[in-house]
Design a protein around this motif. Structure first.
Motif, PDB file in Angstrom:
ATOM      1  N   LEU A 165     131.562  15.518 104.663  1.00  0.00           N
ATOM      2  CA  LEU A 165     130.128  15.371 104.440  1.00  0.00           C
ATOM      3  C   LEU A 165     129.709  13.915 104.268  1.00  0.00           C
ATOM      4  CD1 LEU A 165     129.338  18.379 102.089  1.00  0.00           C
ATOM      5  CD2 LEU A 165     128.847  18.163 104.499  1.00  0.00           C
ATOM      6  N   ASP A 166     130.657  13.060 103.893  1.00  0.00           N
ATOM      7  CA  ASP A 166     130.292  11.652 103.705  1.00  0.00           C
ATOM      8  C   ASP A 166     130.642  10.810 104.938  1.00  0.00           C
ATOM      9  OD1 ASP A 166     132.962  11.916 103.438  1.00  0.00           O
ATOM     10  OD2 ASP A 166     133.178  10.537 101.729  1.00  0.00           O
ATOM     11  N   SER A 167     130.614  11.469 106.117  1.00  0.00           N
ATOM     12  CA  SER A 167     130.901  10.734 107.357  1.00  0.00           C
ATOM     13  C   SER A 167     129.941   9.562 107.519  1.00  0.00           C
ATOM     14  CB  SER A 167     130.734  11.654 108.571  1.00  0.00           C
ATOM     15  OG  SER A 167     131.612  12.734 108.464  1.00  0.00           O
ATOM     16  N   LYS A 168     130.459   8.517 108.131  1.00  0.00           N
ATOM     17  CA  LYS A 168     129.633   7.310 108.307  1.00  0.00           C
ATOM     18  C   LYS A 168     128.593   7.529 109.412  1.00  0.00           C
ATOM     19  CE  LYS A 168     133.055   3.901 106.846  1.00  0.00           C
ATOM     20  NZ  LYS A 168     134.122   4.812 106.405  1.00  0.00           N
ATOM     21  N   PRO A 169     127.468   6.792 109.335  1.00  0.00           N
ATOM     22  CA  PRO A 169     126.476   6.875 110.407  1.00  0.00           C
ATOM     23  C   PRO A 169     127.099   6.447 111.739  1.00  0.00           C
ATOM     24  CG  PRO A 169     125.556   5.755 108.500  1.00  0.00           C
ATOM     25  CD  PRO A 169     127.017   5.927 108.235  1.00  0.00           C
ATOM     26  N   GLY A 170     126.566   6.981 112.825  1.00  0.00           N
ATOM     27  CA  GLY A 170     127.082   6.627 114.148  1.00  0.00           C
ATOM     28  C   GLY A 170     126.846   7.744 115.148  1.00  0.00           C
ATOM     29  N   VAL A 171     127.378   7.579 116.350  1.00  0.00           N
ATOM     30  CA  VAL A 171     127.258   8.597 117.401  1.00  0.00           C
ATOM     31  C   VAL A 171     128.619   9.261 117.575  1.00  0.00           C
ATOM     32  CG1 VAL A 171     126.708   9.017 119.831  1.00  0.00           C
ATOM     33  CG2 VAL A 171     125.459   7.268 118.573  1.00  0.00           C
ATOM     34  N   TYR A 172     128.654  10.576 117.431  1.00  0.00           N
ATOM     35  CA  TYR A 172     129.889  11.354 117.551  1.00  0.00           C
ATOM     36  C   TYR A 172     129.832  12.154 118.851  1.00  0.00           C
ATOM     37  CZ  TYR A 172     130.567  10.298 112.593  1.00  0.00           C
ATOM     38  OH  TYR A 172     130.736   9.657 111.392  1.00  0.00           O
ATOM     39  N   THR A 173     130.646  11.787 119.828  1.00  0.00           N
ATOM     40  CA  THR A 173     130.622  12.481 121.117  1.00  0.00           C
ATOM     41  C   THR A 173     131.865  12.115 121.931  1.00  0.00           C
ATOM     42  OG1 THR A 173     129.393  12.774 123.183  1.00  0.00           O
ATOM     43  CG2 THR A 173     129.266  10.596 122.202  1.00  0.00           C
ATOM     44  N   ALA A 174     132.171  12.992 122.905  1.00  0.00           N
ATOM     45  CA  ALA A 174     133.270  12.678 123.835  1.00  0.00           C
ATOM     46  C   ALA A 174     132.689  12.270 125.190  1.00  0.00           C
ATOM     47  CB  ALA A 174     134.157  13.913 123.996  1.00  0.00           C
ATOM     48  N   TYR A 175     131.367  12.062 125.234  1.00  0.00           N
ATOM     49  CA  TYR A 175     130.676  11.766 126.501  1.00  0.00           C
ATOM     50  C   TYR A 175     131.063  10.393 127.056  1.00  0.00           C
ATOM     51  CZ  TYR A 175     126.706  10.983 129.692  1.00  0.00           C
ATOM     52  OH  TYR A 175     125.916  10.726 130.781  1.00  0.00           O
ATOM     53  N   LYS A 176     131.330  10.363 128.339  1.00  0.00           N
ATOM     54  CA  LYS A 176     131.626   9.090 129.028  1.00  0.00           C
ATOM     55  C   LYS A 176     130.416   8.747 129.898  1.00  0.00           C
ATOM     56  CE  LYS A 176     136.080   8.372 127.953  1.00  0.00           C
ATOM     57  NZ  LYS A 176     135.963   9.014 126.653  1.00  0.00           N
ATOM     58  N   PRO A 177     129.701   7.660 129.578  1.00  0.00           N
ATOM     59  CA  PRO A 177     128.504   7.326 130.367  1.00  0.00           C
ATOM     60  C   PRO A 177     128.821   7.081 131.838  1.00  0.00           C
ATOM     61  CG  PRO A 177     128.580   6.042 128.338  1.00  0.00           C
ATOM     62  CD  PRO A 177     129.912   6.717 128.473  1.00  0.00           C
ATOM     63  N   PHE A 178     127.859   7.407 132.713  1.00  0.00           N
ATOM     64  CA  PHE A 178     128.018   7.197 134.149  1.00  0.00           C
ATOM     65  C   PHE A 178     127.815   5.718 134.501  1.00  0.00           C
ATOM     66  CE2 PHE A 178     127.077  11.736 134.034  1.00  0.00           C
ATOM     67  CZ  PHE A 178     127.934  12.242 135.005  1.00  0.00           C
ATOM     68  N   LEU A 179     126.916   5.049 133.755  1.00  0.00           N
ATOM     69  CA  LEU A 179     126.577   3.659 134.098  1.00  0.00           C
ATOM     70  C   LEU A 179     127.290   2.675 133.178  1.00  0.00           C
ATOM     71  CD1 LEU A 179     122.712   4.021 134.626  1.00  0.00           C
ATOM     72  CD2 LEU A 179     124.545   4.297 136.310  1.00  0.00           C
ATOM     73  N   ASN A 180     127.578   1.494 133.701  1.00  0.00           N
ATOM     74  CA  ASN A 180     128.200   0.442 132.885  1.00  0.00           C
ATOM     75  C   ASN A 180     127.193  -0.056 131.852  1.00  0.00           C
ATOM     76  OD1 ASN A 180     130.193   0.783 134.760  1.00  0.00           O
ATOM     77  ND2 ASN A 180     129.801  -1.119 135.851  1.00  0.00           N
ATOM     78  N   LYS A 181     127.733  -0.505 130.726  1.00  0.00           N
ATOM     79  CA  LYS A 181     126.862  -0.933 129.623  1.00  0.00           C
ATOM     80  C   LYS A 181     126.078  -2.193 129.989  1.00  0.00           C
ATOM     81  CE  LYS A 181     127.089  -0.706 124.671  1.00  0.00           C
ATOM     82  NZ  LYS A 181     127.954  -0.410 123.557  1.00  0.00           N
ATOM     83  N   ASP A 182     124.811  -2.212 129.614  1.00  0.00           N
ATOM     84  CA  ASP A 182     123.962  -3.379 129.849  1.00  0.00           C
ATOM     85  C   ASP A 182     124.013  -4.268 128.602  1.00  0.00           C
ATOM     86  OD1 ASP A 182     121.995  -5.215 130.355  1.00  0.00           O
ATOM     87  OD2 ASP A 182     120.531  -3.778 131.094  1.00  0.00           O
ATOM     88  N   GLU A 183     124.816  -5.310 128.690  1.00  0.00           N
ATOM     89  CA  GLU A 183     124.982  -6.202 127.526  1.00  0.00           C
ATOM     90  C   GLU A 183     123.737  -7.070 127.292  1.00  0.00           C
ATOM     91  OE1 GLU A 183     127.438  -5.905 125.564  1.00  0.00           O
ATOM     92  OE2 GLU A 183     128.939  -4.841 126.750  1.00  0.00           O
ATOM     93  N   ASP A 184     122.969  -7.318 128.363  1.00  0.00           N
ATOM     94  CA  ASP A 184     121.822  -8.237 128.257  1.00  0.00           C
ATOM     95  C   ASP A 184     120.775  -7.764 127.256  1.00  0.00           C
ATOM     96  OD1 ASP A 184     123.101  -9.749 130.076  1.00  0.00           O
ATOM     97  OD2 ASP A 184     121.687  -9.452 131.736  1.00  0.00           O
ATOM     98  N   ILE A 185     120.459  -6.461 127.307  1.00  0.00           N
ATOM     99  CA  ILE A 185     119.413  -5.946 126.404  1.00  0.00           C
ATOM    100  C   ILE A 185     119.881  -6.034 124.947  1.00  0.00           C
ATOM    101  CG2 ILE A 185     120.137  -3.515 126.691  1.00  0.00           C
ATOM    102  CD1 ILE A 185     116.510  -4.701 126.113  1.00  0.00           C
TER     103      ILE A 185
END
Length: 378
Positions: A165-185
């Motif tokens: 119950l005291d899990s840290k904030p964040g995104v929990y998923t096994a999803y692999k994005p289709f697009l490469n990360k945009d570092e600029d934004i």
């Protein structure tokens, strides 16, 4: 209390992401309420800042997702921000900005015997951390900090880590994005935080980023769907309006080689895979139904305009009385339908059609004139 408020309730014809302000000559109007969907994106995405692009993909594909927040206000704002990040695309799946254990679908959403439906839930009860563990994507946010502090977590967490119950904030998923990360934004917004750029400016940068990303994705679809429209010269006033060609997935995929998102977006990645997944989603279904309806109405409008340009008096001379009465009934039906559907016809088309109907009726014997002038019975 001496304050007059005017508001405009959005209609089904409104395009998402556009708020039309109420025009008024009344000097008492002192407050304009924007749409509820116009939340501060930067503040809402702050706790999951490094994952904004992945969240955009999840929204685009209508994935099942849970937002666990400390308060109903924060869960609602986050969900409205998520739904609006794919604007001008309309989010067509279900979303519940604040979901509780008393909601009717509680059993359906917490059961493990079937995959979760395409819905976004906003929850605050810690009990959900246990009952919704099987959901594929979970966002956990702590108290929304001031925009001056940047979220520290960068890695996506595994779902099995959510059990406590005291899990840290964040995104929990096994999803692999289709697009490469945009570092600029990321760098641009981080720089804004360091330079104490106003929150409204950060919000505008993020909104523009999402808008450009969505437009790069949707333009190839718009272009292909426009090609399904029959040529204007194929429209004959004496035949039913031609039909749109059906959407062919493989044919669309071939158009992406030369006219894909690479023309407007610098992002690399598996765009083809993203499109294939999108074409199976409710968001595509809703978008395409809407576009097909608009284009069908455009064909109806062009057909009506072509009919108005015909010499109908000449037509009457070559046809029988029965055929003429049939034409009047058809034209009346078309006029009623055009007004009801608000067909996009040129100005003056409908009055012209009404005049045609009147002149045809006057060319008929008096007994028929009386019958045709009667309003249709309800």
């Amino acid at each position: 209390m001496g304050v007059v408020m005017k508001l405009r309730i959005p209609t089904c014809y409104d395009k998402p992401g556009t708020s039309q302000l109420v025009q008024s000559s009344d000097s008492l109007v002192s407050i304009i309420l924007p749409t509820v969907h116009e939340v501060d994106l930067f503040r809402c995405f702050h706790p999951v800042f490094f994952h904004i692009q992945m969240l955009w993909e999840l929204m685009l594909l209508g994935e099942a997702l849970v937002v666990m927040a400390p308060s109903p206000a924060e869960s609602s704002d986050t969900i409205l921000a998520l739904v609006s990040c794919i604007s001008p695309l309309r989010y067509c799946s279900d979303f519940r900005p604040y979901f509780t254990i008393h909601d009717n679908e509680f059993k359906e959403y917490t059961t493990r015997t079937q995959a979760p439906p395409s819905v976004i839930l906003g929850v605050t009860n810690p009990f959900f951390a246990k009952t919704l563990q099987h959901w594929p994507h979970i966002i956990r946010i702590g108290d929304m900090k001031q925009a001056g502090e940047m979220a520290k977590q960068m890695k996506v967490k595994k779902l099995k880590n959510l059990k406590t119950l005291d899990s840290k904030p964040g995104v929990y998923t096994a999803y692999k994005p289709f697009l490469n990360k945009d570092e600029d934004i990321i760098k641009q917004l981080q720089k804004g935080v360091q330079q104490k750029r106003p929150s409204a400016a950060q919000n505008a940068i993020l909104r523009r980023y999402f808008l450009e990303l969505t437009q790069s994705f949707i333009i190839p679809l718009e272009r292909y769907v426009a090609s399904l429209m029959p040529l204007q010269k194929s429209i004959s006033p004496w035949k039913s309006p031609p039909q749109l060609r059906p959407f062919n997935q493989e044919e669309f995929m071939k158009t992406l080689e030369k006219a894909g998102p690479q023309l407007t977006s610098r992002l690399k990645g598996d765009w083809i895979g993203l499109y294939r997944q999108f074409l199976r989603s409710l968001n595509f279904d809703g978008w395409f139904r809407n576009r097909r309806k608009e284009m069908t109405q455009k064909l109806e409008a062009l057909h009506l305009e072509a009919l108005c340009e015909e010499d109908l008096q000449l037509w009457i001379q070559k046809h029988t009385e029965v055929e003429t009465v049939d034409l009047v009934l058809k034209l009346k039906e078309k006029l009623t339908q055009a007004e009801k559907d608000q067909l996009p016809v040129k100005p003056g088309t409908l009055p012209k059609l009404q005049a045609h109907i009147e002149s045809i009726i006057l060319s008929l014997p008096e007994d028929l004139q009386g019958i045709l002038h009667k309003p249709p019975s309800p």
